[in-house]
Design an enzyme around this catalytic site. Structure first.
Site, PDB file in Angstrom:
ATOM      1  N   SER A 142       0.896  -1.074  -0.071  1.00 31.56           N
ATOM      2  CA  SER A 142      -0.158   0.019   0.028  1.00 31.56           C
ATOM      3  C   SER A 142       0.903   1.242  -0.009  1.00 31.56           C
ATOM      4  O   SER A 142       2.048   1.068   0.355  1.00 31.56           O
ATOM      5  CB  SER A 142      -0.992  -0.039   1.167  1.00 31.56           C
ATOM      6  OG  SER A 142      -1.375   1.387   1.441  1.00 31.56           O
ATOM      7  N   TYR A 155      -1.695  -0.642  10.666  1.00 29.87           N
ATOM      8  CA  TYR A 155      -1.783  -1.114   9.119  1.00 29.87           C
ATOM      9  C   TYR A 155      -0.249  -0.699   8.504  1.00 29.87           C
ATOM     10  O   TYR A 155       0.259  -1.449   7.699  1.00 29.87           O
ATOM     11  CB  TYR A 155      -2.848  -0.228   8.492  1.00 29.87           C
ATOM     12  CG  TYR A 155      -3.162  -0.639   7.089  1.00 29.87           C
ATOM     13  CD1 TYR A 155      -3.476  -1.900   6.556  1.00 29.87           C
ATOM     14  CD2 TYR A 155      -2.821   0.343   6.044  1.00 29.87           C
ATOM     15  CE1 TYR A 155      -3.878  -2.277   5.475  1.00 29.87           C
ATOM     16  CE2 TYR A 155      -3.303   0.169   4.975  1.00 29.87           C
ATOM     17  CZ  TYR A 155      -3.644  -1.124   4.372  1.00 29.87           C
ATOM     18  OH  TYR A 155      -3.731  -1.474   3.047  1.00 29.87           O
TER      19      TYR A 155
END
Length: 276
Positions: A142, A155
């Site tokens: 990501s 995350y």
């Protein structure tokens, strides 16, 4: 990896989002498919969208479990005798201040996002090396693997790990002369099912950040407003595989934030908030 017809693609997280769209693109190339997800209903929905005649193996797989991923590899070789494209794609997310994160938050997200990739590499890459064919591994990270986003420490840690794992794997495979390419996918906000990943969160890891709600609502809104679709990301990923391109940065507007972080590090500055 320009010629994909009759090759074998293995996709985790294939029950929705990027995984589903990658499955459809791989099927359009005439590839044989191994589709894995913890969500069997999602897998069934993906399979129903495939062109008639597609050779496909679907299997429930919890990527946080090394035994589950090893069984996926065993079944892949038992069914097709090879794997050429591996998409370590399954992912989940949580949000909230770092000081109120729970151990369950860390165990769940790192187990899926980071250790899921580790398990995929450990179970598939040795077999690919023995196989000796041209192969490619795509690890889904990501832009959160290149930035440090407030209220997303769990995350971000997981995705930073995926980026550096992928870089190390690339160097190692090149050093050994292996015919295995590596790419790391780093998208920004895209409308996928990840914002609702908690529906599959294990009951034993249900202890979530008590301050998560407003931050998760903000993330859900950002995801829903994303201009690029999962189809766009899947197409960019397949193009990168064919071009043997390592970094897949699908959102060019995020590059200034990445550059600012690099300058912060090199110039010894305080870190710039990428989401002011």
């Amino acid at each position: 990896m320009n010629e994909l017809h009759d090759k074998v693609a293995v996709i985790t997280g294939a029950g929705s989002g990027f995984g589903r769209e990658l499955a459809l693109l791989c099927a359009a190339e005439g590839m044989r498919l191994v589709l894995a997800d913890i969500d069997m209903a999602g897998l069934d929905a993906t399979q129903a969208l495939l062109p008639a005649g597609t050779q496909v193996l679907t299997q429930r797989c919890d990527v946080s479990s090394p035994e589950s991923v090893e069984d996926l590899a065993t079944q892949t070789w038992a069914r097709f005798g090879a794997a050429h494209l591996l998409f370590n794609n399954a992912g989940v997310a949580v949000a909230g201040p770092t000081w109120t994160t729970t151990r369950a938050d860390w165990q769940w997200v790192l187990g899926v996002n980071l250790m899921g990739v580790v398990h995929g590499v450990q179970s598939f890459v040795p077999r690919m090396l023995e196989q000796g064919d041209e192969c490619h591994v795509v690890n889904t990270a990501s832009v959160a693997g290149l930035l440090s986003v407030p209220a997303s420490s769990v995350y971000c840690v997981s995705k930073h790990g995926v980026v550096t794992l992928s870089e190390c794997l690339h160097h190692e495979l090149r050093a050994t002369g292996a015919k295995i390419g590596v790419s790391v996918l780093c998208p920004a906000f895209v409308s996928t099912g990840i914002a609702d990943a908690a529906r599959h969160r294990p009951a034993e890891l249900a202890d979530a950040n008590p301050l998560a709600a407003p931050f998760e609502a903000r993330v859900r809104k950002a995801v829903q407003s994303g201009k690029l679709t999962a189809v766009d990301i899947a197409r960019a990923t397949m193009d990168a595989v064919k071009a043997d391109r390592f970094y897949i940065l699908t959102h060019s507007n995020i590059k200034p934030a990445i550059e600012a972080r690099m300058r912060d590090i090199l110039d010894g500055r305080q870190p710039t908030n990428p989401m002011p």
